[in-house]
Motif scaffolding. Structure first.
Motif, PDB file in Angstrom:
ATOM      1  N   GLU A  75      -7.877  -8.696  -1.773  1.00  0.00           N
ATOM      2  CA  GLU A  75      -8.529  -7.575  -1.087  1.00  0.00           C
ATOM      3  C   GLU A  75     -10.028  -7.866  -0.940  1.00  0.00           C
ATOM      4  O   GLU A  75     -10.600  -8.667  -1.670  1.00  0.00           O
ATOM      5  N   ALA A  76     -10.651  -7.134   0.012  1.00  0.00           N
ATOM      6  CA  ALA A  76     -12.064  -7.359   0.310  1.00  0.00           C
ATOM      7  C   ALA A  76     -12.937  -7.025  -0.900  1.00  0.00           C
ATOM      8  O   ALA A  76     -12.693  -6.045  -1.602  1.00  0.00           O
TER       9      ALA A  76
ATOM     10  N   GLY B 159     -14.780  -4.074   5.262  1.00  0.00           N
ATOM     11  CA  GLY B 159     -14.135  -3.649   6.497  1.00  0.00           C
ATOM     12  C   GLY B 159     -13.559  -4.815   7.270  1.00  0.00           C
ATOM     13  O   GLY B 159     -12.838  -5.656   6.733  1.00  0.00           O
ATOM     14  N   GLY B 160     -13.903  -4.874   8.552  1.00  0.00           N
ATOM     15  CA  GLY B 160     -13.370  -5.921   9.419  1.00  0.00           C
ATOM     16  C   GLY B 160     -13.986  -7.278   9.151  1.00  0.00           C
ATOM     17  O   GLY B 160     -13.535  -8.283   9.685  1.00  0.00           O
ATOM     18  N   HIS B 161     -15.041  -7.318   8.347  1.00  0.00           N
ATOM     19  CA  HIS B 161     -15.703  -8.585   8.034  1.00  0.00           C
ATOM     20  C   HIS B 161     -15.155  -9.110   6.706  1.00  0.00           C
ATOM     21  O   HIS B 161     -15.445  -8.568   5.650  1.00  0.00           O
TER      22      HIS B 161
ATOM     23  N   ALA C 299      -1.946   2.348   6.788  1.00  0.00           N
ATOM     24  CA  ALA C 299      -3.138   1.736   6.195  1.00  0.00           C
ATOM     25  C   ALA C 299      -4.175   1.510   7.307  1.00  0.00           C
ATOM     26  O   ALA C 299      -3.810   1.330   8.462  1.00  0.00           O
ATOM     27  N   PRO C 300      -5.477   1.523   6.961  1.00  0.00           N
ATOM     28  CA  PRO C 300      -6.489   1.341   8.000  1.00  0.00           C
ATOM     29  C   PRO C 300      -6.324   0.009   8.732  1.00  0.00           C
ATOM     30  O   PRO C 300      -5.648  -0.902   8.267  1.00  0.00           O
ATOM     31  N   ARG C 301      -6.995  -0.049   9.878  1.00  0.00           N
ATOM     32  CA  ARG C 301      -6.785  -1.162  10.800  1.00  0.00           C
ATOM     33  C   ARG C 301      -7.101  -2.519  10.195  1.00  0.00           C
ATOM     34  O   ARG C 301      -6.347  -3.476  10.369  1.00  0.00           O
ATOM     35  N   ASP C 302      -8.248  -2.622   9.534  1.00  0.00           N
ATOM     36  CA  ASP C 302      -8.635  -3.939   9.026  1.00  0.00           C
ATOM     37  C   ASP C 302      -7.608  -4.437   8.019  1.00  0.00           C
ATOM     38  O   ASP C 302      -7.218  -5.612   8.017  1.00  0.00           O
ATOM     39  N   ILE C 303      -7.119  -3.519   7.187  1.00  0.00           N
ATOM     40  CA  ILE C 303      -6.177  -3.900   6.143  1.00  0.00           C
ATOM     41  C   ILE C 303      -4.828  -4.284   6.746  1.00  0.00           C
ATOM     42  O   ILE C 303      -4.234  -5.315   6.404  1.00  0.00           O
ATOM     43  N   ALA C 304      -4.377  -3.463   7.714  1.00  0.00           N
ATOM     44  CA  ALA C 304      -3.092  -3.768   8.362  1.00  0.00           C
ATOM     45  C   ALA C 304      -3.171  -5.096   9.113  1.00  0.00           C
ATOM     46  O   ALA C 304      -2.211  -5.879   9.130  1.00  0.00           O
ATOM     47  N   SER C 305      -4.315  -5.366   9.734  1.00  0.00           N
ATOM     48  CA  SER C 305      -4.452  -6.612  10.498  1.00  0.00           C
ATOM     49  C   SER C 305      -4.408  -7.824   9.588  1.00  0.00           C
ATOM     50  O   SER C 305      -3.714  -8.804   9.872  1.00  0.00           O
ATOM     51  N   ARG C 306      -5.163  -7.759   8.515  1.00  0.00           N
ATOM     52  CA  ARG C 306      -5.199  -8.917   7.618  1.00  0.00           C
ATOM     53  C   ARG C 306      -3.840  -9.168   6.987  1.00  0.00           C
ATOM     54  O   ARG C 306      -3.419 -10.313   6.809  1.00  0.00           O
TER      55      ARG C 306
ATOM     56  N   TYR D  40       0.854  -1.204   0.000  1.00  0.00           N
ATOM     57  CA  TYR D  40       0.000   0.000   0.000  1.00  0.00           C
ATOM     58  C   TYR D  40       0.883   1.245   0.000  1.00  0.00           C
ATOM     59  O   TYR D  40       0.951   1.968   0.997  1.00  0.00           O
ATOM     60  N   PRO D  41       1.566   1.524  -1.114  1.00  0.00           N
ATOM     61  CA  PRO D  41       2.587   2.579  -1.093  1.00  0.00           C
ATOM     62  C   PRO D  41       2.060   3.944  -0.639  1.00  0.00           C
ATOM     63  O   PRO D  41       2.772   4.673   0.040  1.00  0.00           O
ATOM     64  N   SER D  42       0.822   4.314  -0.956  1.00  0.00           N
ATOM     65  CA  SER D  42       0.433   5.683  -0.614  1.00  0.00           C
ATOM     66  C   SER D  42       0.082   5.825   0.867  1.00  0.00           C
ATOM     67  O   SER D  42       0.283   6.885   1.448  1.00  0.00           O
ATOM     68  N   PHE D  43      -0.419   4.801   1.510  1.00  0.00           N
ATOM     69  CA  PHE D  43      -0.699   4.872   2.951  1.00  0.00           C
ATOM     70  C   PHE D  43       0.379   4.171   3.770  1.00  0.00           C
ATOM     71  O   PHE D  43       0.608   4.513   4.920  1.00  0.00           O
ATOM     72  N   GLY D  44       1.035   3.204   3.188  1.00  0.00           N
ATOM     73  CA  GLY D  44       2.137   2.520   3.851  1.00  0.00           C
ATOM     74  C   GLY D  44       1.738   1.984   5.216  1.00  0.00           C
ATOM     75  O   GLY D  44       0.719   1.316   5.388  1.00  0.00           O
TER      76      GLY D  44
END
Lengths: 253, 245, 638
Positions: free
Chosen positions: C595-596, C582-584, C328-335, C321-325
């Motif tokens: 990706e979701a 999201g988290g689901h 990145a939001p929580r769900d994405i970073a967690s997965r 995720y180069p632009s957020f690095g």
């Protein structure tokens, strides 16, 4: 590791209490002190005994719910840590540990290791706030506060209200708790209008429940948040000022 | 409907009274003069102790400075003692200034002891500052003896004791007795300890904790206690060793 | 059943204003004729109680803690968002609204989120005036930092203990009302049921935790501000006592439960170190501002982290995720972390973590600056792990942290039981399928300080003159009897296993099948496993002691019993929602890149479940979501 625990058991506020010795086995060095007590309780429950009652909630040193005298020290041997942050790395196999509730007249025992700390709420209720009804606030940047001032106020604001200062004090005094809140609010520009009333009312309420300070500094040593007794000095000064200006207290009769 | 609020309150208060684990405070009242109101609180009593203690600290320092004349010889010491009686003249009558100082000291001692006793009584955990209590008691008893010995002369072994003019001889006569000298030494060690904790507490009780003061509070307390105790202890030692005769 | 969200008409920016104008008002002198019960004393509960008390209502506050200041809001670390645009970096109410809708993966109600963004600024003003010591710049103005899921610096913070300071502000404001007699505070009482009579809530039943006595409280309205249900997983970052009992018992009395499967797994927690661990500790997301997340590129790399050169490290968030690095939001970073660990790249003795490395930040800023920003977090980490994060990279792993689901509420925050409100994490309202960092404090306080005090009056105004239901009324008696029977039943089981044992087992099932990723087979398996465990619980749990004293096993037993039922509903909701958002994350619904994959055709709605005895399919009502202001789009943080 296996440990021997001497734990204070007391059925209720009026019951006599006493130490009971327990063996707890298979404690991991990575476990926290309270997890060690959890393990003991699980072993007691499965053996058909009543578990030891102790309070805790966040288990990361911020809510202030937990508080135990461990071998005579509030929150145990680690500096600047609540007992929930104490980990069993601090102990070795075969150690014997004595666990008691806070001991202070103002904190009667409710059951086992649980005490009643409600006088703290009475002190806050007496004046531990800035009276600003919701909606009445100016823009947050309307009152600049020097970073140094904000940082200094923060030193008092970090208090978690655990009661270790009272438990550590030979007089059972709550000066450090009260001074921390007074310093937090009295140092900030927002806190100035009520400074005298706040200080007088909080100190007078404090003295209804707690002993007085004789400058032992035990509270400072026991505080899990490293709050300094310099704040007590500041409270003393503000109290005299409040009383001598006769502005202290909304309850003048 | 008007009593609805009251009725609701009763339902809830019944619960409150029945419940454990929620201690209640008394309403706060203000009464009496400003100082009496301040003194009524434990924090106010600490103030009284701090201020009276400060007066006594200033006194012990001046007392030491005066007594250093012992090392300048009998003439100097006796002249200084005699001057104490005439200081302030002619505005004041003979002994006037001395008595004024004595009255201030008596008041300070009474306030200091009374506040200490009341604070100890107020503390639920009947403990107080143990060091301060025993060192205070020793110093208090010592003062009584010290006054009887060197101020009033009742217990002074100097056959020629006279108020003011024989100070040097009185001191030497008293300290020549090793028991008396030992008593002075022990009492001054207690005084040093008392001053150390007291001088440090002074800052705390008076609320002098600003950054300019903070770093040297502890050092000041140590230095003050050491100077006074060491200075006072040097006198009996000097007499016993014959350095002063 | 029709769900009427009561969203006001008009342009989105004017909805709240229009609504407040249209709401019925209670005359100041009449406010004291009403009693409002607030359950919970966290950010939402304390701020609501304080404000309602200031307005003149009689308020009763119930908390199971020994002091209201202990509520779990106190543990929030990172910060609170507001679109003040003090940094002049392009922030605005509209952007905060936009980020929150997008961050929630288009599963939240636009009107609510816009209102939240509008109210955020006033929260900062209010808290500052109360003396909350937010971080400041040398010039005396408030400092901001950036947080996951945003490209502007809009997060206000008080070191790593923002929740503590905001909660103490609200607590103090509430204690002022206690002092003035407007708020009656009851500590150490646990709400165990709501009393519903004649189509509306009339009060609550609460157990005095010290004496076991069941207390009956009558009120004209009841606010549940009792937090979330992450502890269903047993191991979570929530406090030990945090539970779902208040909202679950309300659900059993008719309050619909919305999106129970939307749970947030926070990416930066300390990995589990032993099997008997009691909880997981969060390390604030703010650490991702300066820390870099990586794993060894070679799964078999056994070298200590500082010996692994940059070329052998995979900074996977920066790569993917180069632009957020790392932000990145929580769900994405967690997965992403789960994917790395599942692929064998995990680090630490149990190979169950990833590195969060501050070496670059310390080199760039100096360790003093790093200590200033994160000192208390570093100390906390060192206490728990025995490692020094100034010298060795931290090890982190995701953990259950927040639940976006909760009681369904309309725009007024009222549940499907008239007069019963839910505020803060207890409701489902504003975060959709994923909450952005520093938004929980914002929502709790917006609900309590500003929304409820305005909307409750609209419910109460037409009821002027209505008497409180007497606490000896048959409705109170019957509800209290139900509660007592439940307590007696738990005490009478007399089995062999502790309550914690059952809770751990339930947590393991939920974490394995209804955690960071879910699939149909796993969820179906979980539902049957939970049913079997619940059966065993009812025959084999041992609750020692009796009811007439402080009995923590009994308290836990009641909470775990509710978690069993809620856990099943979480799985049913996750099973029903055949999309990833999201988290689901449903494994069946993902893009080729993993990706979701949302299904807006079928699932652009809130799923609000009605109560059903366990084992059967509960009734479902849907509230369609309409996105008129933020274009439905696939979230991209690349």
């Amino acid at each position: 590791m296996d440990l021997t625990l001497r734990i204070w058991r007391q059925d209720g506020p009026e019951s006599p209490g006493g130490f009971v010795t327990y063996q707890v086995t298979g404690v991991s060095a990575d476990a926290s002190f309270l997890e060690m007590l959890d393990l003991l309780n699980e072993q007691l429950t499965e053996a058909g005994d009543e578990p030891v009652v102790f309070e805790s909630d966040c288990r990361e040193g911020i809510c202030g719910t937990c508080g135990l005298m461990v071998d005579g020290k509030p929150h145990g041997p680690w500096e600047a840590a609540a007992v929930c942050q104490l980990h069993m790395r601090a102990y070795a196999d075969g150690d014997m540990i004595t666990v008691e509730p806070w001991r202070a007249d103002a904190f009667p025992v409710i059951r086992d290791l649980v005490v009643d700390r409600s006088p703290f709420d009475r002190i806050i209720e007496a004046g531990g706030y800035i009276s600003v009804p919701t909606g009445a606030a100016p823009d947050a940047n309307a009152i600049p506060v020097a970073k140094e001032t904000a940082d200094e106020a923060f030193e008092g604001a970090v208090c978690i209200g655990c009661g270790a200062c009272v438990a550590a004090c030979p007089n059972g005094a709550a000066q450090l708790f009260t001074a921390a809140k007074i310093a937090h609010l009295n140092l900030l520009p927002q806190g100035q209008p009520e400074r005298d009333a706040r200080t007088a009312d909080m100190v007078d309420t404090m003295e209804q429940f707690f002993g007085s300070c004789t400058n032992h500094a035990e509270c400072q040593a026991a505080c899990p948040k490293n709050i300094s007794i310099d704040l007590i000095a500041m409270m003393n000064r503000d109290y005299a000022r409040a009383k001598l200006r006769r502005r202290g207290g909304g309850a003048m009769t | 409907m008007a009593d609805d609020g009251a009725r609701m309150a009763t339902t809830h208060q019944r619960h409150t009274r029945a419940r454990l684990g929620a201690q209640t405070a008394q309403p706060l009242r203000r009464r009496g003069s400003l100082l009496a109101e301040l003194y009524r609180s434990a924090v106010g009593k600490k103030y009284a102790m701090a201020i009276s203690g400060l007066v006594l600290m200033v006194y012990v320092l001046l007392h030491l400075a005066g007594n250093l004349k012992l090392y300048a010889g009998a003439e100097s010491m006796n002249a200084y003692a005699a001057w104490l009686r005439v200081m302030g003249e002619p505005v004041l009558p003979e002994g006037g200034a001395l008595w004024a100082v004595r009255v201030i000291l008596i008041v300070a001692v009474i306030v200091h002891i009374a506040a200490a006793a009341q604070l100890t009584a107020m503390n639920r955990a009947d403990f107080a500052s143990r060091t301060m209590r025993w060192s205070g008691v020793i110093v208090g008893l010592f003062i009584v003896y010290h006054l009887a010995d060197l101020t009033f002369g009742w217990l002074n072994p100097n056959p020629d004791f006279a108020h003011g003019s024989t100070a040097y001889g009185n001191v030497v006569a008293s300290f020549s007795n090793p028991v008396v000298a030992g008593l002075y030494i022990v009492a001054n060690l207690a005084l040093g300890l008392h001053l150390y904790h007291g001088a440090w507490s002074l800052f705390q009780s008076m609320g002098w904790s600003n950054p300019a003061v903070k770093p040297w509070r502890r050092g000041f307390a140590i230095a003050f206690a050491v100077v006074v105790a060491a200075g006072n202890i040097s006198f009996p030692i000097a007499v016993l060793t014959g350095a002063v005769a | 059943m029709e769900l009427d969200a009561k969203i006001p008409e008009g342009p989105i920016a004017d909805k709240w204003d229009t609504h407040r104008f249209n709401l019925a008002l209670v005359n100041p002198n009449n406010k004291r004729r009403f009693r409002v019960i607030v359950v919970g004393s966290g950010l939402a509960g304390a701020s609501a109680a304080a404000t309602l008390g200031e307005l003149g209502y009689h308020v009763t506050v119930l908390t199971y803690h020994d002091s209201p200041r202990r509520a779990h809001s106190i543990a929030a670390q990172g910060g609170i968002n507001a679109a003040k645009n003090y940094r002049n970096d392009g922030d605005s109410i509209r952007r905060l609204f936009h980020d929150t809708i997008k961050g929630g993966d288009f599963r939240s109600r636009e009107a609510n989120v816009y209102r939240l963004a509008q109210l955020a600024n006033a929260i900062i003003d209010q808290a500052t005036a109360q003396g909350v010591p937010f971080a400041r710049e040398y010039g005396g103005v408030l400092d901001n930092r950036s947080f996951g899921g945003a490209q502007v610096s809009r997060t206000f913070y008080a070191r790593g203990q923002t929740g503590q300071q905001l909660l103490l502000g609200a607590y103090q404001a509430m204690m002022r009302q206690v002092h003035q007699g407007a708020v009656d505070l009851y500590t150490r009482v646990e709400m165990l049921d709501v009393v519903v009579h004649d189509g509306a809530v009339r009060g609550v039943i609460a157990r005095d935790r010290l004496s076991g006595e069941l207390l009956r409280f009558a009120g004209h309205a009841v606010v549940l501000a009792t937090g979330g249900y992450s502890n269903a997983f047993y191991l979570s970052t929530n406090a030990k006592m945090s539970n779902a009992t208040a909202i679950w018992r309300a659900h059993r009395r008719g309050a619909r439960f919305a999106n129970p499967g939307f749970t947030q797994i926070h990416p930066t927690c300390i990995p589990q170190s032993d099997l008997l661990q009691s909880k997981l500790t969060l390390m604030s997301e703010s650490l991702r501002n300066d820390g870099r997340i990586w794993v060894p590129a070679d799964p078999d790399d056994e070298r200590p982290p500082n010996d692994i050169p940059d070329s052998d490290r995979d900074y996977y968030l920066e790569r993917m995720y180069p632009s957020f690095g790392n932000l990145a939001p929580r769900d994405i970073a967690s997965r992403a972390a789960k994917r790395m660990v599942d692929a064998g790249h995990g680090v630490g003795p149990r190979k169950n973590g990833v590195y969060l490395d501050f070496a670059d930040a310390i080199a760039r800023l100096g360790s003093d600056t790093v200590a200033e920003r994160y000192g208390n977090l570093f100390d906390m980490y060192a206490d728990i792990t025995g490692e020094d994060p100034y010298r060795v990279p931290m090890r982190i792993y995701p953990a259950p942290h927040y639940t976006m689901g909760g009681l369904w509420v309309d725009y007024n925050l009222m549940t499907t039981i008239p007069g019963l409100y839910a505020a803060g994490e207890a409701n489902f309202s504003d975060h959709g399928a994923n909450r952005l960092g520093a938004s929980a404090l914002m929502q709790g306080l917006a609900d309590g300080y500003f929304v409820l005090p305005a909307t409750i009056g609209d419910y109460l105004a037409p009821r002027l003159g209505e008497e409180l239901l007497p606490t000896d009324h048959p409705a109170f008696v019957a509800t209290a009897k139900d509660v007592q029977e439940r307590i007696d039943r738990l005490l009478a089981v007399g089995g062999t296993r502790s309550v914690d044992w059952f809770h751990r087992e339930l947590g393991r099932v939920l974490w394995d099948q209804c955690g960071m990723t879910r699939n149909q087979a796993g969820l179906e398996k979980a539902i049957s496993e939970i049913a079997a465990l619940r059966e065993e619980f009812h025959t084999d749990v041992r609750v020692p002691g009796d009811n007439e004293q402080l009995n923590q096993s009994l308290e836990k037993a009641g909470r775990v019993e509710d978690f069993f039922e809620l856990g099943e509903l979480m799985c049913r909701d996750a099973l029903y929602r055949e999309e990833s958002c999201g988290g689901h994350f449903r494994e069946e619904c993902q893009t080729a890149e993993g990706e979701a994959l949302r299904d807006d055709e079928r699932f652009s709605h809130v799923a609000a479940w009605g109560w059903q005895e366990p084992g059967a399919e509960p009734s479902l009502a849907v509230e369609p979501l309409d996105f008129a202001h933020v274009a439905l789009a696939t979230r991209s943080y690349k």
